[in-house]
Scaffold this active site. Structure first.
Site, PDB file in Angstrom:
ATOM      1  N   GLY A 204      13.912  30.836  31.822  1.00  0.00           N
ATOM      2  CA  GLY A 204      14.800  31.886  32.319  1.00  0.00           C
ATOM      3  C   GLY A 204      14.234  33.256  32.002  1.00  0.00           C
ATOM      4  CD  GLU A 226       7.099  27.320  30.143  1.00  0.00           C
ATOM      5  OE1 GLU A 226       6.510  27.942  31.044  1.00  0.00           O
ATOM      6  OE2 GLU A 226       6.502  26.742  29.218  1.00  0.00           O
TER       7      GLU A 226
HETATM    8  P1  NAD Z   1      19.717  31.723  34.468  1.00  0.00           P
HETATM    9  O1  NAD Z   1      20.710  32.803  34.703  1.00  0.00           O
HETATM   10  O2  NAD Z   1      19.939  30.377  35.091  1.00  0.00           O
HETATM   11  O3  NAD Z   1      19.523  31.572  32.913  1.00  0.00           O
HETATM   12  C1  NAD Z   1      18.713  30.567  32.378  1.00  0.00           C
HETATM   13  C2  NAD Z   1      19.508  29.757  31.396  1.00  0.00           C
HETATM   14  O4  NAD Z   1      19.922  30.595  30.331  1.00  0.00           O
HETATM   15  C3  NAD Z   1      20.764  29.135  31.978  1.00  0.00           C
HETATM   16  O5  NAD Z   1      20.786  27.763  31.659  1.00  0.00           O
HETATM   17  C4  NAD Z   1      21.878  29.898  31.309  1.00  0.00           C
HETATM   18  O6  NAD Z   1      23.030  29.098  31.073  1.00  0.00           O
HETATM   19  C5  NAD Z   1      21.270  30.312  29.996  1.00  0.00           C
HETATM   20  N1  NAD Z   1      21.889  31.514  29.453  1.00  0.00           N
HETATM   21  C6  NAD Z   1      22.308  32.599  30.144  1.00  0.00           C
HETATM   22  N2  NAD Z   1      22.808  33.532  29.283  1.00  0.00           N
HETATM   23  C7  NAD Z   1      22.692  33.013  28.037  1.00  0.00           C
HETATM   24  C8  NAD Z   1      23.007  33.486  26.721  1.00  0.00           C
HETATM   25  N3  NAD Z   1      23.555  34.687  26.520  1.00  0.00           N
HETATM   26  N4  NAD Z   1      22.731  32.691  25.668  1.00  0.00           N
HETATM   27  C9  NAD Z   1      22.172  31.488  25.853  1.00  0.00           C
HETATM   28  N5  NAD Z   1      21.837  30.985  27.078  1.00  0.00           N
HETATM   29  C10 NAD Z   1      22.096  31.723  28.153  1.00  0.00           C
HETATM   30  O7  NAD Z   1      18.298  32.150  34.970  1.00  0.00           O
HETATM   31  P2  NAD Z   1      17.638  33.588  34.996  1.00  0.00           P
HETATM   32  O8  NAD Z   1      17.351  34.058  33.640  1.00  0.00           O
HETATM   33  O9  NAD Z   1      18.320  34.465  35.986  1.00  0.00           O
HETATM   34  O10 NAD Z   1      16.260  33.102  35.670  1.00  0.00           O
HETATM   35  C11 NAD Z   1      15.436  34.006  36.270  1.00  0.00           C
HETATM   36  C12 NAD Z   1      14.288  34.347  35.341  1.00  0.00           C
HETATM   37  O11 NAD Z   1      13.687  33.160  34.880  1.00  0.00           O
HETATM   38  C13 NAD Z   1      13.205  35.115  36.038  1.00  0.00           C
HETATM   39  O12 NAD Z   1      12.667  36.053  35.152  1.00  0.00           O
HETATM   40  C14 NAD Z   1      12.178  34.047  36.345  1.00  0.00           C
HETATM   41  O13 NAD Z   1      10.881  34.520  36.527  1.00  0.00           O
HETATM   42  C15 NAD Z   1      12.301  33.183  35.145  1.00  0.00           C
HETATM   43  N6  NAD Z   1      11.846  31.833  35.440  1.00  0.00           N
HETATM   44  C16 NAD Z   1      10.753  31.376  34.802  1.00  0.00           C
HETATM   45  C17 NAD Z   1      10.261  30.118  35.106  1.00  0.00           C
HETATM   46  C18 NAD Z   1       9.039  29.572  34.437  1.00  0.00           C
HETATM   47  O14 NAD Z   1       8.792  28.391  34.588  1.00  0.00           O
HETATM   48  N7  NAD Z   1       8.286  30.360  33.709  1.00  0.00           N
HETATM   49  C19 NAD Z   1      10.910  29.339  36.058  1.00  0.00           C
HETATM   50  C20 NAD Z   1      12.044  29.845  36.667  1.00  0.00           C
HETATM   51  C21 NAD Z   1      12.519  31.086  36.356  1.00  0.00           C
END
Ligand code: NAD
Length: 453
Positions: A204, A226
């Site tokens: 994320g 990641e």
């Molecule tokens: P998201 O909003 O789905 O968050 C990711 C996870 O974090 C979720 O499961 C969510 O429940 C959890 N989460 C959210 N807030 C939280 C908190 N305060 N405390 C604990 N957990 C929490 O996804 P996102 O962050 O919007 O994803 C987008 C980002 O992720 C982009 O920066 C993207 O590049 C990155 N990403 C990276 C990869 C990789 O493989 N490197 C893959 C996909 C996305």
């Protein structure tokens, strides 16, 4: 063994006591050594594979409802990539988990043998993001199981249909004494992060990545983060611009640009920029027709919050193609922006949507300086056929470096996938997942029958 659920859905309350009980249950299973034998790991991996092949239609429906992903994209980038990973584990499990003999080259321990042994860590927590909600959840889960761990599985809440489907399916296929699904968002994840895990695998954004790492630090739990970032594309002079535009459009606008390794922005010289703008308009039309909103091949933005964020970025530079939006449909057209300045909003954050800015640089030196002045990206891409490849490899740092076809390095399971610096830490895929979810234990065996000095 404590009686806890095999899946917590959004209809359930999820208290600290329940969370603790479920981790206790998974740890108790781990301590029985049930998850260690390769036969158990194989069985779980095979069941995970069955889940994907038995439920292709239901998975495609859920992903269509969440992201309007088309069937071909689901088959290739969600189900296909995950099956490829699982098949790789099934084929190489013995080889990748076998102890590795180490030569004993030091004096003082005559007749000794030494090896590196891969020990499963215990109970892993896998927290996934919404943009590829099958692949980004199940590929690390498969790695954790292949390495012999119990796993708490936390799907991404924004991909709500896929999350609910997985909460229903995973307990029906996997060993529920060793795996549990917890649906939910920040609140539920916060409850989980209070507990002691043996590994946390998070996909994320970097803000939450820091929260995860802070929570992990309390228990000295290892993490893989990641994350994302702005992945640049350098387009050299004298390349075949029609091919470049086709490959850029195909990768940038897949999943409406919501891919962690999507090309974020282009750096090129002014002449090539002008040619590329025109070629991208042609390539986009070829992929999605005159009206991408009515094309089955084109996706939607996950929710209105992200739609509003992206709409605000459309004011940067000059719109060359695209620019249309429809909030009721969370639609943002595939858009190319030219004459973008480095200080404009679209260049201040990861775009994570279907907007491609083109910036001009005088030459490769300026492009390298531009890249190195910013956070280390998850991927760096270049279209070039000359010494530029060597210079980019030697003079820049990024999670991955890919020439000629953006994003496809992550589909090569013999390569590690992960970021560096702001784009993350740790890596996975194939044998790298086994290493991530294992402890590499040093074992030295000195015979009692020999004199040691
Ligand atoms: P998201 O909003 O789905 O968050 C990711 C996870 O974090 C979720 O499961 C969510 O429940 C959890 N989460 C959210 N807030 C939280 C908190 N305060 N405390 C604990 N957990 C929490 O996804 P996102 O962050 O919007 O994803 C987008 C980002 O992720 C982009 O920066 C993207 O590049 C990155 N990403 C990276 C990869 C990789 O493989 N490197 C893959 C996909 C996305």
């Amino acid at each position: 063994m404590t009686d806890t659920k095999a899946a917590f859905t959004l209809d359930d309350t999820f208290t600290a006591a329940e969370a603790a009980a479920l981790v206790d249950r998974l740890r108790a299973t781990f301590r029985t050594d049930r998850t260690r034998p390769l036969a158990w790991r194989r069985q779980q991996l095979t069941r995970l594979r069955d889940l994907l092949t038995d439920n292709r239609a239901a998975i495609a429906d859920a992903l269509y409802a969440d992201l309007r992903k088309n069937r071909a994209e689901v088959d290739a980038m969600e189900i296909g990539t995950t099956i490829t990973e699982i098949d790789d584990y099934l084929e190489h499990l013995e080889e990748w988990t076998a102890p590795q003999p180490a030569p004993v080259t030091v004096p003082g321990v005559p007749g000794s043998t030494a090896r590196t042994q891969f020990d499963p860590l215990g109970v892993a927590l896998v927290i996934s993001a919404w943009n590829y909600p099958i692949n980004l959840l199940l590929v690390p889960v498969a790695g954790a199981l292949a390495a012999g761990n119990s796993v708490v599985i936390k799907p991404a809440e924004y991909a709500a249909h896929t999350s609910a489907l997985l909460a229903e399916l995973l307990p029906a296929y996997l060993d529920t004494d060793a795996t549990t699904v917890v649906e939910g968002g920040a609140a539920e994840t916060t409850v989980l992060l209070e507990l002691h895990f043996d590994h946390i695998f998070y996909t994320g954004n970097g803000t939450v990545g820091r929260i995860v790492m802070t929570a992990a630090a309390k228990n000295l739990t290892p993490v893989a983060l990641e994350l994302g970032g702005k992945s640049p594309v350098f387009v050299d002079r004298d390349t075949d611009i029609a091919t470049v535009a086709q490959r850029l459009a195909q990768t940038k606008f897949a999943n409406a640009g919501q891919t962690c390794v999507a090309p974020d922005y282009v750096l090129t010289d002014p002449d090539t920029a002008a040619e590329l703008q025109a070629a991208l308009a042609v390539a986009i039309k070829g992929l999605f027709g005159e009206d991408p909103q009515s094309s089955d091949a084109y996706g939607r933005i996950i929710n209105e919050r992200h739609f509003d964020r992206l709409s605000a970025l459309l004011g940067s530079g000059r719109t060359v193609t695209g620019g249309q939006t429809d909030r009721a449909d969370t639609y943002v057209a595939p858009t190319v922006l030219a004459d973008v300045r480095p200080d404009e909003p679209v260049m201040r954050e990861e775009i994570f949507g279907p907007i491609l800015p083109i910036l001009t640089v005088a030459d490769l030196d300026e492009a390298i300086a531009f890249i190195n002045d910013r956070d280390k990206p998850l991927a760096l891409y270049a279209f070039t056929e000359n010494d530029t490849k060597r210079r980019l490899a030697a003079e820049t740092s990024s999670g991955g470096l890919n020439f000629g076809l953006p994003m496809h390095h992550l589909a090569v399971p013999t390569l590690p996938f992960g970021g560096v610096g702001e784009s993350g830490m740790g890596n996975y895929h194939g044998r790298y997942s086994i290493e991530t979810f294992s402890h590499r234990k040093a074992v030295l065996d000195v015979p009692l029958s020999r004199n040691v000095h």
